[in-house]
Design a protein around this motif. Sequence first.
Motif, PDB file in Angstrom:
ATOM      1  N   GLU A 100      42.129  35.795  38.769  1.00 49.99           N
ATOM      2  CA  GLU A 100      42.366  34.871  39.879  1.00 49.99           C
ATOM      3  C   GLU A 100      43.272  33.713  39.453  1.00 49.99           C
ATOM      4  N   HIS A 101      43.046  33.187  38.274  1.00 48.71           N
ATOM      5  CA  HIS A 101      43.797  32.025  37.795  1.00 48.71           C
ATOM      6  C   HIS A 101      44.908  32.497  36.866  1.00 48.71           C
ATOM      7  N   SER A 102      46.018  32.837  37.481  1.00 48.17           N
ATOM      8  CA  SER A 102      47.192  33.297  36.742  1.00 48.17           C
ATOM      9  C   SER A 102      48.368  32.402  37.106  1.00 48.17           C
ATOM     10  N   PRO A 103      49.394  32.373  36.268  1.00 52.86           N
ATOM     11  CA  PRO A 103      50.513  31.479  36.558  1.00 52.86           C
ATOM     12  C   PRO A 103      51.326  31.953  37.754  1.00 52.86           C
ATOM     13  N   LEU A 104      51.784  30.996  38.497  1.00 54.30           N
ATOM     14  CA  LEU A 104      52.669  31.280  39.621  1.00 54.30           C
ATOM     15  C   LEU A 104      54.020  31.686  39.053  1.00 54.30           C
ATOM     16  N   PRO A 105      54.620  32.755  39.563  1.00 54.23           N
ATOM     17  CA  PRO A 105      55.935  33.153  39.046  1.00 54.23           C
ATOM     18  C   PRO A 105      56.952  32.030  39.226  1.00 54.23           C
ATOM     19  N   ALA A 106      57.765  31.833  38.223  1.00 57.24           N
ATOM     20  CA  ALA A 106      58.798  30.799  38.287  1.00 57.24           C
ATOM     21  C   ALA A 106      59.957  31.282  39.142  1.00 57.24           C
ATOM     22  N   VAL A 132      52.525  26.209  37.582  1.00 56.46           N
ATOM     23  CA  VAL A 132      51.185  25.958  38.088  1.00 56.46           C
ATOM     24  C   VAL A 132      50.409  27.266  38.262  1.00 56.46           C
ATOM     25  N   CYS A 133      49.114  27.122  38.487  1.00 55.81           N
ATOM     26  CA  CYS A 133      48.233  28.268  38.739  1.00 55.81           C
ATOM     27  C   CYS A 133      48.390  28.704  40.188  1.00 55.81           C
ATOM     28  N   ARG A 134      48.434  30.009  40.411  1.00 55.35           N
ATOM     29  CA  ARG A 134      48.575  30.521  41.774  1.00 55.35           C
ATOM     30  C   ARG A 134      47.313  30.309  42.604  1.00 55.35           C
ATOM     31  N   ALA A 135      46.137  30.189  41.975  1.00 56.06           N
ATOM     32  CA  ALA A 135      44.892  30.035  42.728  1.00 56.06           C
ATOM     33  C   ALA A 135      44.593  28.583  43.090  1.00 56.06           C
ATOM     34  N   CYS A 136      44.793  27.667  42.150  1.00 53.63           N
ATOM     35  CA  CYS A 136      44.388  26.284  42.399  1.00 53.63           C
ATOM     36  C   CYS A 136      45.552  25.295  42.403  1.00 53.63           C
ATOM     37  N   ALA A 137      46.761  25.752  42.036  1.00 52.31           N
ATOM     38  CA  ALA A 137      47.975  24.923  41.987  1.00 52.31           C
ATOM     39  C   ALA A 137      47.890  23.783  40.977  1.00 52.31           C
ATOM     40  N   ASP A 138      46.940  23.850  40.052  1.00 50.95           N
ATOM     41  CA  ASP A 138      46.865  22.866  38.971  1.00 50.95           C
ATOM     42  C   ASP A 138      47.886  23.223  37.900  1.00 50.95           C
ATOM     43  N   PRO A 139      48.279  22.246  37.081  1.00 48.91           N
ATOM     44  CA  PRO A 139      49.225  22.541  36.000  1.00 48.91           C
ATOM     45  C   PRO A 139      48.703  23.664  35.107  1.00 48.91           C
ATOM     46  N   TRP A 140      49.626  24.516  34.666  1.00 48.94           N
ATOM     47  CA  TRP A 140      49.283  25.672  33.847  1.00 48.94           C
ATOM     48  C   TRP A 140      49.248  25.311  32.374  1.00 48.94           C
ATOM     49  N   PRO A 141      48.262  25.796  31.597  1.00 49.60           N
ATOM     50  CA  PRO A 141      47.119  26.624  32.014  1.00 49.60           C
ATOM     51  C   PRO A 141      46.052  25.751  32.663  1.00 49.60           C
ATOM     52  N   CYS A 142      45.575  26.184  33.798  1.00 47.10           N
ATOM     53  CA  CYS A 142      44.597  25.412  34.565  1.00 47.10           C
ATOM     54  C   CYS A 142      43.212  25.516  33.932  1.00 47.10           C
ATOM     55  N   HIS A 143      42.322  24.693  34.441  1.00 49.00           N
ATOM     56  CA  HIS A 143      40.955  24.663  33.918  1.00 49.00           C
ATOM     57  C   HIS A 143      40.243  26.002  34.143  1.00 49.00           C
ATOM     58  N   GLY A 144      40.492  26.643  35.286  1.00 47.67           N
ATOM     59  CA  GLY A 144      39.864  27.939  35.570  1.00 47.67           C
ATOM     60  C   GLY A 144      40.256  28.991  34.554  1.00 47.67           C
ATOM     61  N   ARG A 145      41.532  29.033  34.167  1.00 47.10           N
ATOM     62  CA  ARG A 145      41.983  30.011  33.171  1.00 47.10           C
ATOM     63  C   ARG A 145      41.372  29.702  31.805  1.00 47.10           C
ATOM     64  N   GLN A 146      41.298  28.425  31.461  1.00 44.74           N
ATOM     65  CA  GLN A 146      40.711  28.051  30.179  1.00 44.74           C
ATOM     66  C   GLN A 146      39.247  28.461  30.096  1.00 44.74           C
TER      67      GLN A 146
END
Length: 88
Positions: free
Chosen positions: A35-41, A55-69
Amino acid sequence: MHTELPFDPENPPDEPPPEVVQPMAWRLAVRLHREHSPLPAGPAAPVSGPAGPNVCRACADPWPCHGRQIAVRGLLAACRTPDAHGDP
């Protein structure tokens, strides 16, 4: 000390590898990881967060987001027996 992982951290398998001692934790972590994967550039990216396109495609937080971590930590924890990280 470098320990080789029993999985590809960028693309872990849906089903737990044989080294996984907590299969349910693995499956939950893989779902979160997917779910928490990087948005394609690039210009076709539909959303941009405060960090721009990185950013993350799921939450739009800066990559790597907290969900991915959290997902990566979950995958690693699923590979360990409970006493392997200091639990009595």
